[in-house]
Design a protein around this motif. Structure first.
Motif, PDB file in Angstrom:
ATOM      1  N   MET A 228       0.824  -1.211   0.000  1.00 42.46           N
ATOM      2  CA  MET A 228       0.000   0.000   0.000  1.00 42.46           C
ATOM      3  C   MET A 228       0.859   1.264   0.000  1.00 42.46           C
ATOM      4  SD  MET A 228      -3.190  -1.117   0.783  1.00 42.46           S
ATOM      5  CE  MET A 228      -3.984  -2.532   1.513  1.00 42.46           C
ATOM      6  N   ILE A 229       0.236   2.351  -0.419  1.00 44.43           N
ATOM      7  CA  ILE A 229       0.718   3.689  -0.064  1.00 44.43           C
ATOM      8  C   ILE A 229      -0.150   4.069   1.131  1.00 44.43           C
ATOM      9  CG2 ILE A 229       0.915   6.108  -0.733  1.00 44.43           C
ATOM     10  CD1 ILE A 229       0.951   5.185  -3.658  1.00 44.43           C
TER      11      ILE A 229
ATOM     12  N   TYR B 210      11.367   8.730  14.356  1.00 47.44           N
ATOM     13  CA  TYR B 210      11.692   7.429  13.763  1.00 47.44           C
ATOM     14  C   TYR B 210      10.981   7.267  12.428  1.00 47.44           C
ATOM     15  CZ  TYR B 210      11.694   2.395  12.972  1.00 47.44           C
ATOM     16  OH  TYR B 210      11.826   1.148  12.402  1.00 47.44           O
ATOM     17  N   TYR B 211       9.693   7.580  12.389  1.00 50.48           N
ATOM     18  CA  TYR B 211       8.921   7.403  11.156  1.00 50.48           C
ATOM     19  C   TYR B 211       9.379   8.366  10.063  1.00 50.48           C
ATOM     20  CZ  TYR B 211       5.909   4.464  13.989  1.00 50.48           C
ATOM     21  OH  TYR B 211       5.437   3.478  14.808  1.00 50.48           O
ATOM     22  N   LYS B 212       9.948   9.514  10.429  1.00 52.00           N
ATOM     23  CA  LYS B 212      10.434  10.482   9.440  1.00 52.00           C
ATOM     24  C   LYS B 212      11.822  10.137   8.913  1.00 52.00           C
ATOM     25  CE  LYS B 212       7.869  14.487  11.028  1.00 52.00           C
ATOM     26  NZ  LYS B 212       7.943  15.827  11.594  1.00 52.00           N
ATOM     27  N   SER B 213      12.607   9.389   9.688  1.00 54.49           N
ATOM     28  CA  SER B 213      14.020   9.198   9.324  1.00 54.49           C
ATOM     29  C   SER B 213      14.401   7.772   8.981  1.00 54.49           C
ATOM     30  CB  SER B 213      14.913   9.694  10.472  1.00 54.49           C
ATOM     31  OG  SER B 213      14.694   8.897  11.624  1.00 54.49           O
ATOM     32  N   SER B 214      13.446   6.848   8.999  1.00 56.24           N
ATOM     33  CA  SER B 214      13.773   5.434   8.795  1.00 56.24           C
ATOM     34  C   SER B 214      12.875   4.808   7.740  1.00 56.24           C
ATOM     35  CB  SER B 214      13.573   4.654  10.102  1.00 56.24           C
ATOM     36  OG  SER B 214      14.371   5.173  11.117  1.00 56.24           O
ATOM     37  N   ASP B 215      13.386   3.748   7.117  1.00 60.22           N
ATOM     38  CA  ASP B 215      12.532   2.870   6.320  1.00 60.22           C
ATOM     39  C   ASP B 215      11.944   1.892   7.320  1.00 60.22           C
ATOM     40  OD1 ASP B 215      12.921   3.925   3.715  1.00 60.22           O
ATOM     41  OD2 ASP B 215      14.896   3.002   3.650  1.00 60.22           O
ATOM     42  N   TRP B 216      10.633   1.919   7.491  1.00 58.88           N
ATOM     43  CA  TRP B 216      10.019   1.201   8.607  1.00 58.88           C
ATOM     44  C   TRP B 216       8.869   0.288   8.228  1.00 58.88           C
ATOM     45  CZ3 TRP B 216       4.882   2.373   9.297  1.00 58.88           C
ATOM     46  CH2 TRP B 216       4.433   3.590   8.751  1.00 58.88           C
ATOM     47  N   THR B 217       8.458   0.262   6.960  1.00 54.58           N
ATOM     48  CA  THR B 217       7.289  -0.542   6.593  1.00 54.58           C
ATOM     49  C   THR B 217       7.702  -1.992   6.313  1.00 54.58           C
ATOM     50  OG1 THR B 217       7.297  -0.283   4.186  1.00 54.58           O
ATOM     51  CG2 THR B 217       6.358   1.544   5.483  1.00 54.58           C
ATOM     52  N   ASN B 218       6.701  -2.832   6.094  1.00 54.55           N
ATOM     53  CA  ASN B 218       6.958  -4.225   5.723  1.00 54.55           C
ATOM     54  C   ASN B 218       7.025  -4.398   4.210  1.00 54.55           C
ATOM     55  OD1 ASN B 218       7.080  -5.196   8.362  1.00 54.55           O
ATOM     56  ND2 ASN B 218       4.861  -5.389   8.474  1.00 54.55           N
ATOM     57  N   GLY B 219       7.139  -3.294   3.484  1.00 50.81           N
ATOM     58  CA  GLY B 219       7.205  -3.329   2.024  1.00 50.81           C
ATOM     59  C   GLY B 219       6.335  -2.272   1.379  1.00 50.81           C
ATOM     60  N   CYS B 220       5.594  -1.545   2.191  1.00 52.48           N
ATOM     61  CA  CYS B 220       4.712  -0.489   1.685  1.00 52.48           C
ATOM     62  C   CYS B 220       5.500   0.797   1.430  1.00 52.48           C
ATOM     63  CB  CYS B 220       3.601  -0.218   2.695  1.00 52.48           C
ATOM     64  SG  CYS B 220       2.453  -1.591   2.906  1.00 52.48           S
ATOM     65  N   ILE B 221       4.777   1.804   0.956  1.00 50.52           N
ATOM     66  CA  ILE B 221       5.317   3.141   0.742  1.00 50.52           C
ATOM     67  C   ILE B 221       4.573   4.050   1.708  1.00 50.52           C
ATOM     68  CG2 ILE B 221       5.554   5.040  -0.901  1.00 50.52           C
ATOM     69  CD1 ILE B 221       5.439   2.767  -3.114  1.00 50.52           C
ATOM     70  N   ALA B 222       5.288   4.607   2.669  1.00 50.89           N
ATOM     71  CA  ALA B 222       4.663   5.456   3.691  1.00 50.89           C
ATOM     72  C   ALA B 222       4.977   6.918   3.431  1.00 50.89           C
ATOM     73  CB  ALA B 222       5.148   5.051   5.081  1.00 50.89           C
ATOM     74  N   VAL B 223       3.993   7.764   3.698  1.00 54.03           N
ATOM     75  CA  VAL B 223       4.131   9.211   3.555  1.00 54.03           C
ATOM     76  C   VAL B 223       3.560   9.874   4.811  1.00 54.03           C
ATOM     77  CG1 VAL B 223       4.004   9.166   1.018  1.00 54.03           C
ATOM     78  CG2 VAL B 223       1.895   9.410   2.349  1.00 54.03           C
TER      79      VAL B 223
END
Length: 175
Positions: free
Chosen positions: A126-127, A140-153
């Protein structure tokens, strides 16, 4: 996954609240008042998502990816974000994250590759915005790749993307 009861109402209230903060609203607001993307382009390397119209990006957003960002998603649980051509094919206003739009991964070639390896290709890419119930700091959410494969904004970016991408908008995810 479904979030706790009331998330839909809260998320939609936030969307409408954000629209109201955007400034004076004309007497009649029409869907055509918002620019509409003909395509979404994601640059994994640069951590950018672009809304594109007439071949030109008109909005660009910072993104976070899967926790293993390099390379194409090959199987369930690899924490990679897929690469290739897909569609934004379904919306979920009641997800565990602030809004989400489904990406049509896996496509037929993804399924063939996974079958050749004897693995499950995974899905539910998902996005989406930020978690409704964060477990880490906002930094953390602003500076890291944190998803399980999604694209987070960010949540504000998710409102824009939600409003400016019609169903079945093509998305190209580049390495």
């Amino acid at each position: 996954m479904r979030a706790a009861a009331g998330t839909l109402t809260r998320n939609m209230a936030l969307v409408f609240g954000a629209l109201m903060l955007a400034g004076p609203v004309p007497n009649k607001v029409r869907a055509g008042d918002f620019p509409t993307a003909e395509k979404v382009v994601v640059e994994k390397k640069n951590r950018k998502l672009h809304l594109v119209r007439d071949g030109v990006p008109f909005r660009t957003y910072d993104i976070a990816l899967g926790m293993t960002p390099e390379g194409h998603k090959e199987q369930e649980g690899d924490s990679k974000t897929p690469e290739g051509a897909y569609l934004l094919d379904m919306r979920n206003p009641d997800s565990d994250f602030f809004l989400s739009i489904h990406i049509s991964y896996p496509n037929p070639s993804d399924r063939r590759r996974a079958a050749d390896k004897g693995v499950d290709p995974g899905g539910q890419i998902m996005i989406h915005g930020q978690p409704n119930v964060p477990t880490y700091s906002a930094g953390y959410y602003k500076s890291s790749d944190w998803t399980n494969g999604c694209i987070a904004v960010s949540n504000s970016a998710m409102i824009d993307i939600w409003l400016m991408t019609p169903d079945n908008t093509p998305i190209e995810i580049l390495p």
